[in-house]
Design a protein around this motif. Structure first.
Motif, short mmCIF file in Angstrom:
data_model
loop_
_atom_site.label_atom_id
_atom_site.label_comp_id
_atom_site.label_asym_id
_atom_site.label_seq_id
_atom_site.Cartn_x
_atom_site.Cartn_y
_atom_site.Cartn_z
N ASN A 253 0.83 -1.21 0.00
CA ASN A 253 0.00 0.00 0.00
C ASN A 253 0.87 1.25 0.00
O ASN A 253 0.58 2.24 -0.72
CB ASN A 253 -0.93 -0.03 1.22
N TYR A 257 1.13 4.27 -3.18
CA TYR A 257 0.86 5.69 -2.97
C TYR A 257 2.11 6.55 -3.12
O TYR A 257 2.01 7.76 -3.32
CB TYR A 257 0.26 5.92 -1.57
N GLU A 390 -13.20 8.89 -3.03
CA GLU A 390 -11.87 8.79 -2.43
C GLU A 390 -11.98 8.94 -0.91
O GLU A 390 -12.95 9.49 -0.37
CB GLU A 390 -10.96 9.85 -3.02
N VAL A 391 -10.94 8.41 -0.22
CA VAL A 391 -10.90 8.45 1.25
C VAL A 391 -10.83 9.91 1.71
O VAL A 391 -10.07 10.71 1.18
CB VAL A 391 -9.70 7.64 1.79
N SER A 393 -9.67 11.26 4.42
CA SER A 393 -8.46 11.71 5.09
C SER A 393 -7.36 12.14 4.12
O SER A 393 -6.38 12.77 4.55
CB SER A 393 -7.92 10.59 6.00
N ARG A 394 -7.54 11.89 2.84
CA ARG A 394 -6.51 12.27 1.87
C ARG A 394 -6.61 13.74 1.47
O ARG A 394 -5.65 14.29 0.91
CB ARG A 394 -6.62 11.39 0.62
N HIS A 421 -16.04 8.44 6.11
CA HIS A 421 -14.89 7.68 5.60
C HIS A 421 -14.47 8.09 4.18
O HIS A 421 -13.29 8.00 3.87
CB HIS A 421 -15.20 6.18 5.63
N CYS A 449 -2.84 7.16 1.73
CA CYS A 449 -3.70 6.45 2.69
C CYS A 449 -2.90 5.26 3.25
O CYS A 449 -2.81 4.20 2.63
CB CYS A 449 -4.98 5.97 2.00
N TYR A 451 -2.01 2.56 6.43
CA TYR A 451 -2.67 1.81 7.50
C TYR A 451 -1.65 1.52 8.62
O TYR A 451 -0.52 1.14 8.36
CB TYR A 451 -3.25 0.49 6.96
#
Length: 454
Positions: A253, A257, A390-391, A393-394, A421, A449, A451
């Protein structure tokens, strides 16, 4: 015959007696005069008074008897007990009544006897109580209130009343039989005896029948076998493999990105299982969300005509194509379904202005987001629809992102920022990009993003 002188008559009158018969006084005696006469009179009066007090019987209630009683009280030493003083007073009263011979003396004598009997009974009860207290302190605690009630009951009065009044010392000092214990006292004494016996009793060996009884009921766990060891080892290996897969997912991941899409394509071509691992980890993360964005996009497209051609950039497992009736072109870096076309999303094998809808569902990954949006502008028809999910938090600045997309030939139609979210945007194609390829669009730089390890 001599006559008695005058001073003798005066002395007899002063003593309260009858005048003695006149005696013949010698004629030759001459009367005594002056101070000598007075002295003689005084001595005679004193002698006569002394002789009269010795000769005459004492009358009841006279002053002389009271003076004698007072003198005796003064001379008599003080008694230690109240009972002895009362007995003496009663004896004196009895003597006085005997002398006077007054009626009712028999009843008073009876009362005196009763009082004496009561006092003797009290003295005997107190002595018995002291003895019993000493025994109880050695053996067991008893109730003193009950003992005192029992000892001072009617039986004690009857026994003391029947005794002889002339022998007080023998009644007080005679040992009495021990009083019968009450039921509670007897139980306490028996308890103390049993405790004393059990305290010094040697420990007895346990009964084998009682010992073996519980062992028969309780099941002894079987000894661990080889299969159990293998099962535990297998569970441990599975747990360690799960942790390893999580670590590899986080690594993949981060690579997607932090680099361009061409580098990600090479990564998955070299390791085909890596894409499967990444997709499995990504699905486990999306399941925790209250709503998956691909379902929201599918619901919106079902409300539009089924003849619209859709291009899904970053389709994954082709879930959107399975949810709608429209013809869908599926593109991704690796194939999890036969409908997927493996390619770089910056260069898809479609003709210009050949599709009606372009979808980017959680697929604006990598550092070349501008290339993705320009490719979508190329394949879309004029007035075509661009859907982006899209998420949340981005996005650092949503307005800057929307402004950068409009410069690439799109116009914002709707936006949904209510979900916690992810964000949803709908754009319409207005024409070719209005900026050159070398123009800087800072609003298109989204946060990766990443994790965290759990």
């Amino acid at each position: 015959m001599f006559e008695e002188p005058e001073w003798a008559e005066e002395a007899s009158l002063a003593a309260g007696l009858r005048p003695v018969a006149s005696r013949p006084r010698p004629a030759a005696a001459c009367p005594i005069k002056g101070s000598k006469r007075r002295q003689l009179l005084a001595t005679l009066r004193a002698l006569e008074a002394a002789s009269l007090s010795q000769q005459l019987p004492s009358l009841p209630g006279s002053d002389s008897e009271e003076e004698e009683v007072v003198e005796r009280k003064k001379k008599r030493p003080k008694k230690a007990s109240l009972a002895s003083v009362s007995t003496e007073v009663e004896e004196k009263r009895k003597k006085q009544h005997q002398k006077q011979g007054l009626p009712g003396s028999d009843s008073e004598e009876k009362e005196v006897k009763k009082k004496k009997c009561r006092k003797r009974a009290l003295e005997s009860d107190s002595a018995a109580e002291e003895k019993r207290k000493g025994k109880c302190q050695k053996q067991a605690p008893s109730n003193p209130a009950l003992d005192s009630v029992d000892q001072t009951g009617p039986k004690a009065w009857k026994s003391s009343a029947t005794d002889d009044s002339s022998k007080p010392s023998s009644v007080a000092t005679s040992p009495q039989t021990p009083h019968a214990l009450s039921r509670k006292q007897w139980r306490n004494r028996q308890k103390n005896k049993r405790r004393h016996k059990n305290k010094f009793r040697p420990p007895q060996p346990p009964d084998p029948a009682k010992v073996t009884a519980p062992t028969e009921e309780t099941e002894v766990p079987p000894a661990p076998t080889q299969d159990d060891h293998e099962a535990r080892a297998g569970a441990l290996r599975a747990r360690m493999a799960q942790r390893l897969d999580g670590a590899r997912f986080r690594y993949l991941n981060e690579q997607l990105y932090s680099g361009p899409s061409s580098a990600a394509q090479r990564l998955f071509q070299e390791d085909p299982e890596a894409f499967l691992l990444y997709h499995r980890g990504f699905q486990s993360q999306v399941k925790k969300w209250p709503l998956q964005p691909v379902d929201r996009i599918a619901r919106d497209l079902r409300q539009r005509p089924a003849s619209l051609v859709v291009a899904d950039f970053g389709c994954g497992d082709c879930r959107l194509a399975s949810s709608i009736r429209n013809p869908v072109h599926c593109f991704d870096l690796a194939s999890l379904d036969p409908r997927v076309t493996v390619c770089d999303m910056a260069q898809v094998p479609l003709e210009d202005e050949s599709v009606d809808v372009a979808v980017f569902c959680l697929s604006l990954m990598g550092t070349n987001i501008r290339d993705f949006l320009e490719e979508a502008n190329r394949v879309l028809k004029p007035g075509g629809l661009l859907k982006v999910a899209e998420v949340s938090s981005r996005f650092e600045d949503v307005r800057a992102f929307l402004g950068a997309v409009t410069k690439l030939g799109f116009k914002i139609i709707s936006k949904d920022l209510t979900n916690s979210h992810f964000f949803l945007f709908d754009f319409e194609k207005t024409g070719p990009p209005r900026v050159g390829p070398k123009a800087q669009l800072s609003g298109l730089k989204l946060q990766p993003c990443l994790y965290k390890r759990r």
